[in-house]
Design an enzyme around this catalytic site. Sequence first.
Site, PDB file in Angstrom:
ATOM      1  N   THR A  70      21.320  48.251  57.232  1.00 33.52           N
ATOM      2  CA  THR A  70      20.480  47.254  56.560  1.00 33.52           C
ATOM      3  C   THR A  70      19.776  47.864  55.354  1.00 33.52           C
ATOM      4  O   THR A  70      19.727  47.273  54.270  1.00 33.52           O
ATOM      5  CB  THR A  70      19.437  46.700  57.552  1.00 33.52           C
ATOM      6  N   ASN A 149      31.556  40.754  60.458  1.00 34.55           N
ATOM      7  CA  ASN A 149      31.140  41.155  61.810  1.00 34.55           C
ATOM      8  C   ASN A 149      31.365  40.082  62.859  1.00 34.55           C
ATOM      9  O   ASN A 149      31.359  40.366  64.051  1.00 34.55           O
ATOM     10  CB  ASN A 149      29.670  41.577  61.816  1.00 34.55           C
ATOM     11  N   GLN A 177      31.057  47.365  59.323  1.00 35.90           N
ATOM     12  CA  GLN A 177      32.067  47.093  60.367  1.00 35.90           C
ATOM     13  C   GLN A 177      33.433  47.665  60.007  1.00 35.90           C
ATOM     14  O   GLN A 177      34.335  47.658  60.842  1.00 35.90           O
ATOM     15  CB  GLN A 177      32.191  45.587  60.637  1.00 35.90           C
ATOM     16  N   SER A 197      26.936  52.612  58.634  1.00 32.74           N
ATOM     17  CA  SER A 197      25.910  52.798  59.669  1.00 32.74           C
ATOM     18  C   SER A 197      26.490  53.617  60.820  1.00 32.74           C
ATOM     19  O   SER A 197      27.683  53.510  61.119  1.00 32.74           O
ATOM     20  CB  SER A 197      25.463  51.417  60.162  1.00 32.74           C
ATOM     21  N   THR A 236      11.137  63.184  55.308  1.00 33.48           N
ATOM     22  CA  THR A 236      11.789  64.273  56.049  1.00 33.48           C
ATOM     23  C   THR A 236      13.051  63.751  56.704  1.00 33.48           C
ATOM     24  O   THR A 236      13.038  62.709  57.366  1.00 33.48           O
ATOM     25  CB  THR A 236      10.819  64.868  57.090  1.00 33.48           C
ATOM     26  N   CYS A 321      23.384  31.477  67.572  1.00 32.32           N
ATOM     27  CA  CYS A 321      22.492  30.472  68.127  1.00 32.32           C
ATOM     28  C   CYS A 321      21.020  30.635  67.834  1.00 32.32           C
ATOM     29  O   CYS A 321      20.179  30.663  68.729  1.00 32.32           O
ATOM     30  CB  CYS A 321      22.692  30.391  69.631  1.00 32.32           C
TER      31      CYS A 321
HETATM   32  N1  PLP Z   1      26.256  44.799  58.114  1.00 30.63           N
HETATM   33  C1  PLP Z   1      27.084  44.418  59.082  1.00 30.63           C
HETATM   34  C2  PLP Z   1      28.394  43.792  58.723  1.00 30.63           C
HETATM   35  C3  PLP Z   1      26.737  44.595  60.423  1.00 30.63           C
HETATM   36  O1  PLP Z   1      27.572  44.195  61.394  1.00 30.63           O
HETATM   37  C4  PLP Z   1      25.487  45.191  60.720  1.00 30.63           C
HETATM   38  C5  PLP Z   1      25.050  45.346  62.115  1.00 30.63           C
HETATM   39  O2  PLP Z   1      25.328  44.535  62.966  1.00 30.63           O
HETATM   40  C6  PLP Z   1      24.672  45.593  59.659  1.00 30.63           C
HETATM   41  C7  PLP Z   1      25.082  45.372  58.370  1.00 30.63           C
HETATM   42  C8  PLP Z   1      23.335  46.220  59.895  1.00 30.63           C
HETATM   43  O3  PLP Z   1      23.487  47.582  60.285  1.00 30.63           O
HETATM   44  P1  PLP Z   1      22.271  48.308  60.990  1.00 30.63           P
HETATM   45  O4  PLP Z   1      22.183  47.773  62.366  1.00 30.63           O
HETATM   46  O5  PLP Z   1      22.621  49.761  60.966  1.00 30.63           O
HETATM   47  O6  PLP Z   1      21.073  48.021  60.175  1.00 30.63           O
END
Ligand code: PLP
Length: 375
Positions: A70, A149, A177, A197, A236, A321
């Site tokens: 994110t 996702n 993803q 991530s 850090t 939902c």
């Molecule tokens: N983008 C996508 C396509 C995701 O599936 C996710 C997490 O579900 C994220 C971003 C966010 O990643 P994070 O949980 O590391 O913030």
Amino acid sequence: MHYLDHAATTPVPEEVARTMLAVLTEGFGNPSAQYEPGRAAKARLERDRAVIAGALGCGPEQLFFTSCGTEGDNWAIRAALYQNRRVGKHIVTTAVEHSAVLQCVKRLEQEGYTASYVKPDRDGRIAADQVLAAVREDTALVSVMLVNNETGARFPVEEIAAGLRDKPALLHTDAVQGFLKVPFTVKSLGADYVAVSGHKLGGPKGIGALYAGGKAKNILPMLFGGGQESNLRPGTEATAQIAGFARAAALRLEGLEEINARMSACRDYARERLGEIPELRFIGPADAPHILSVSLPGYPSQNIVGELGEKGIYISAGSACHRGKASHVLTAMGLDRRTAAGTVRISFGTETSLADIDALAAALLEHKNTRFPML
Ligand code: PLP
């Protein structure tokens, strides 16, 4: 337990946890400290950076650690708009991005930017031409995810990048993803910013990375502080998280073809078994090896997820939902209300077995046979 929600998060293999424990208890020095434990922590950090950079096919100097996917998405979007502030205030994205991108763009709209949201077809696909047709002279940023996702659709980021080559607009892709699930390097993609991530591939939660290269320059810092991460994302460094992320990525890389073939085999077997359930519909193209979305039209996904959860089978409601509203992805695909409300996402990981899928198929069939559909 039958854990079939690896697109939400993955378990951390013991080997990864052991690596992290060693960093927490022995290699705990602050990488900025000038004495030996600090120098050792710095050296380890740079080795770990090189592992993730290697997996992405970029130079270590182009990779910055973040706290999550994110953060990487938000940072890339803000940095691209800052760099292109003289180009204009228009953003092109898709209607099916993760909220890490969508909510950031919505916020930017409140700040005076305008955005075009490209819609997928009924199968969840988006063509490069659709995205490029939305680009204007004042478009500062194009943000298109690599793998969706909810549906597992893989979007044509390479073609979009090629179409933007002679335009000022910067290209960001959310590859959270897609990283180590579908083959790519930052070079093959051609995006200027790529966010990934750790926790989607066996790493810990709370660690991500952002690649910045291509047309990206004069990168807007994410934070201001003590100079870490080339002064762009100070604070850090989360050395144990970073070490866990790198170990997990290295493990995936070692067995990449075999792991992805196993996940694809699970997806294909799930297609076969779930295909036996009358009325069940497959949603989206499931290009990625680890995601399969299906609907039992008329059977609300919250109920399915809840009931399966009681049997120790964990999947997620594709129609996230939120206060009873169908997901923005399924809505953008134009699914009817009953199909959208009945959609669940099944996602596979390294340890998923065919027995997990048999258990899921039996539970879904039972759910369908014992519950009344909504009208
Ligand atoms: N983008 C996508 C396509 C995701 O599936 C996710 C997490 O579900 C994220 C971003 C966010 O990643 P994070 O949980 O590391 O913030």
